[in-house]
Design a protein around this motif. Structure first.
Motif, mmCIF file in Angstrom:
data_model
loop_
_atom_site.group_PDB
_atom_site.id
_atom_site.type_symbol
_atom_site.label_atom_id
_atom_site.label_comp_id
_atom_site.label_asym_id
_atom_site.label_seq_id
_atom_site.Cartn_x
_atom_site.Cartn_y
_atom_site.Cartn_z
ATOM 1 N N LEU A 71 0.857 -1.189 0.000
ATOM 2 C CA LEU A 71 0.000 0.000 0.000
ATOM 3 C C LEU A 71 0.887 1.230 0.000
ATOM 4 N N LYS A 73 1.349 5.676 -1.110
ATOM 5 C CA LYS A 73 0.863 6.993 -1.503
ATOM 6 C C LYS A 73 2.081 7.891 -1.562
ATOM 7 N N ILE A 80 -4.469 6.551 -2.265
ATOM 8 C CA ILE A 80 -3.805 5.330 -1.799
ATOM 9 C C ILE A 80 -3.886 4.308 -2.920
ATOM 10 N N LYS A 104 -4.573 1.734 7.928
ATOM 11 C CA LYS A 104 -3.825 2.961 7.628
ATOM 12 C C LYS A 104 -2.352 2.839 7.991
ATOM 13 N N ILE A 107 0.120 1.866 5.189
ATOM 14 C CA ILE A 107 0.359 2.719 4.023
ATOM 15 C C ILE A 107 1.774 3.290 4.118
ATOM 16 N N THR A 109 4.494 5.960 2.543
ATOM 17 C CA THR A 109 4.672 7.139 1.699
ATOM 18 C C THR A 109 5.975 6.990 0.929
#
Length: 131
Positions: A71, A73, A80, A104, A107, A109
């Protein structure tokens, strides 16, 4: 032979260009294009340093991708994505995200270059069953 070299894969650092990494598998050299891909795809694989002339004997293949199921972003975009077989698939809604059991805290980055290595795929959508 070169074609059968490293059937289980090896992470390689270019001796001449210390920040250039490749993943060689089945005799094909796959560039590792970003630090995020290096960190997330090879967390427990120390690189082997290889002379550039040896490294260049392996034909170049497609870039190394993030693992399926990751996952991600970017800092500049709240979308996402889930990585699926080398593509990035946007998760359409928060409802979809939750219904599929994603969390969450999973996720990651990454930079824009890491996202851009992965072709944009179809959005992941969730349609609840109607009673």
């Amino acid at each position: 032979t070169l074609a059968s070299a490293y059937p289980t894969g090896v992470l390689v650092r270019d001796a001449a260009m210390s920040q250039s990494f490749y993943y060689i598998e089945n005799g094909v050299r796959h560039p590792v294009t970003t630090k995020d891909i290096l960190r997330l795809s090879f967390p427990r694989r120390p690189p082997v340093t290889m002379a550039q002339d040896t490294l260049m004997q392996f034909p170049e293949g497609s870039p190394t991708m993030l693992p399926t199921g990751t996952l991600v972003k970017t800092a500049s975009d709240p979308t996402i994505f889930v990585i699926t077989d080398g593509t990035r698939r946007p998760i359409a809604t928060q409802e979809t995200f939750q219904a599929l059991g994603y969390k969450k805290e999973n996720i990651i980055t990454v930079d824009d270059a890491t996202i851009d290595v992965h072709a944009l795929g179809d959005p992941i959508e969730f349609y609840p069953l109607k009673k």
